[in-house]
Every structure is written in structure tokens, then in C-alpha cells.
Write a protein that holds these residues in place. Structure first.
Motif, PDB file in Angstrom:
ATOM      1  N   TRP A   1      43.456  -3.134  23.313  1.00 36.91           N
ATOM      2  CA  TRP A   1      42.208  -3.660  23.852  1.00 36.91           C
ATOM      3  C   TRP A   1      42.136  -3.406  25.354  1.00 36.91           C
ATOM      4  N   GLY A   2      41.028  -2.818  25.809  1.00 33.40           N
ATOM      5  CA  GLY A   2      40.805  -2.567  27.223  1.00 33.40           C
ATOM      6  C   GLY A   2      41.504  -1.338  27.773  1.00 33.40           C
ATOM      7  N   GLU A   3      42.150  -0.572  26.927  1.00 31.41           N
ATOM      8  CA  GLU A   3      42.921   0.592  27.352  1.00 31.41           C
ATOM      9  C   GLU A   3      42.099   1.868  27.132  1.00 31.41           C
ATOM     10  N   THR A   4      42.157   2.783  28.054  1.00 31.22           N
ATOM     11  CA  THR A   4      41.497   4.070  27.843  1.00 31.22           C
ATOM     12  C   THR A   4      42.340   4.910  26.883  1.00 31.22           C
ATOM     13  N   LEU A   5      41.728   5.941  26.321  1.00 24.94           N
ATOM     14  CA  LEU A   5      42.457   6.824  25.413  1.00 24.94           C
ATOM     15  C   LEU A   5      43.611   7.516  26.130  1.00 24.94           C
ATOM     16  N   THR A   6      43.369   7.978  27.339  1.00 23.39           N
ATOM     17  CA  THR A   6      44.426   8.646  28.090  1.00 23.39           C
ATOM     18  C   THR A   6      45.561   7.676  28.412  1.00 23.39           C
ATOM     19  N   ALA A   7      45.222   6.471  28.823  1.00 24.26           N
ATOM     20  CA  ALA A   7      46.256   5.470  29.102  1.00 24.26           C
ATOM     21  C   ALA A   7      47.061   5.153  27.849  1.00 24.26           C
ATOM     22  N   ALA A   8      46.400   5.108  26.704  1.00 26.66           N
ATOM     23  CA  ALA A   8      47.100   4.859  25.444  1.00 26.66           C
ATOM     24  C   ALA A   8      48.069   5.994  25.136  1.00 26.66           C
ATOM     25  N   ALA A   9      47.654   7.236  25.367  1.00 25.94           N
ATOM     26  CA  ALA A   9      48.532   8.381  25.129  1.00 25.94           C
ATOM     27  C   ALA A   9      49.772   8.295  26.019  1.00 25.94           C
ATOM     28  N   LEU A  10      49.570   7.990  27.286  1.00 28.50           N
ATOM     29  CA  LEU A  10      50.693   7.867  28.215  1.00 28.50           C
ATOM     30  C   LEU A  10      51.635   6.746  27.793  1.00 28.50           C
ATOM     31  N   ARG A  11      51.087   5.593  27.433  1.00 29.25           N
ATOM     32  CA  ARG A  11      51.903   4.439  27.026  1.00 29.25           C
ATOM     33  C   ARG A  11      52.650   4.709  25.731  1.00 29.25           C
ATOM     34  N   GLU A  12      51.939   5.187  24.709  1.00 29.04           N
ATOM     35  CA  GLU A  12      52.570   5.417  23.413  1.00 29.04           C
ATOM     36  C   GLU A  12      53.695   6.444  23.526  1.00 29.04           C
ATOM     37  N   PHE A  13      53.464   7.494  24.287  1.00 30.16           N
ATOM     38  CA  PHE A  13      54.495   8.511  24.431  1.00 30.16           C
ATOM     39  C   PHE A  13      55.721   7.921  25.121  1.00 30.16           C
TER      40      PHE A  13
END
Length: 129
Positions: A33-45
Motif C-alpha cells: 500500500w502506497g508503494e510505487t511499482l519501481t519502489a516495489a521492484a527495488l524492495r522485493e529484489f
């Protein structure tokens, strides 16, 4: 959301996870929630591999509806990225059973899940390196 990532030697990272019934794919996961797609990619990786990404760019969007390859019934909208990392030292989390850095041209020789296969094919068509 997932990413096909190149290391400094021009190889891409493939992982075999518990979620795709033994098939190979790319690291990724859900957007918070509240996360951009790019931020999610960086975090998940980072969470799944311990790798920091750079040059993250949109690749494609896919839909997977009740895929028998996935470990449970799900309807997923998958936003895929291409990216790079400067350090190929993978520190896997509990989801990753095995990983390999491979030349892009050899990736299709792995037992890829369908959504990763389309991402690899896109990278090959576009001449990504």
C-alpha cells in the motif's frame, strides 16, 4: 511485479522458487500500500536476493489467471521490469531454492514459468544486453 536483471558480466538472474512449482523465474512480489511499482521492484529484489538494482525500466505488463504453474489459485497482474545490478552476490531468502546467472540467450533453455518465458523472449527481441 518482477524484474529481469543483468549483472556486470551481462548475465541475467534466474531463480527457482517455492511459489512456481519448481519452475524457474525472476524475483518479484506484491506491491505494498502506497508503494510505487519501481519502489516495489527495488524492495522485493532486495528482500529476496540481497541485490541492489539500478537502471530499472518498464518492460511489459502481463495477466496470469489461475495459472496451474503457480502454487495456489490467483489472478495476478504482473508488471515486469528490466534492471541492472553492480554486485552479483545473491543472498537468497527462504523463497528461493536455487539461482543462476546465465547469458540471456541460454535462459530459454531453463524450465521457465510462462510469465518469465515471455519476459525473456521480449528481452531477446529487443536486443537487451
Amino acid at each position: 511485479m518482477g524484474a529481469l536483471v543483468w549483472d556486470p558480466e551481462g548475465r541475467v538472474l534466474l531463480v527457482r522458487t517455492t511459489k512456481w512449482r519448481g519452475l524457474w523465474g525472476v524475483p518479484g512480489g506484491k506491491v505494498e500500500w502506497g508503494e510505487t511499482l519501481t519502489a516495489a521492484a527495488l524492495r522485493e529484489f532486495w528482500e529476496e536476493t540481497g541485490l541492489r538494482l539500478r537502471d530499472v525500466r518498464y518492460a511489459q505488463t502481463q495477466e496470469a489467471v489461475l495459472s496451474p504453474e503457480f502454487h495456489k489459485p490467483a489472478h495476478m497482474i504482473l508488471v515486469d521490469f528490466f534492471a541492472r545490478t553492480d554486485d552479483p552476490g545473491v543472498t537468497p531468502n527462504e523463497e528461493i531454492e536455487e539461482w543462476a546467472w546465465v547469458p540471456l540467450g541460454e535462459a530459454a533453455g531453463y524450465s521457465l514459468n510462462t510469465v518469465t518465458r515471455t519476459l525473456v523472449e521480449l528481452a531477446l527481441r529487443q536486443g537487451e544486453a
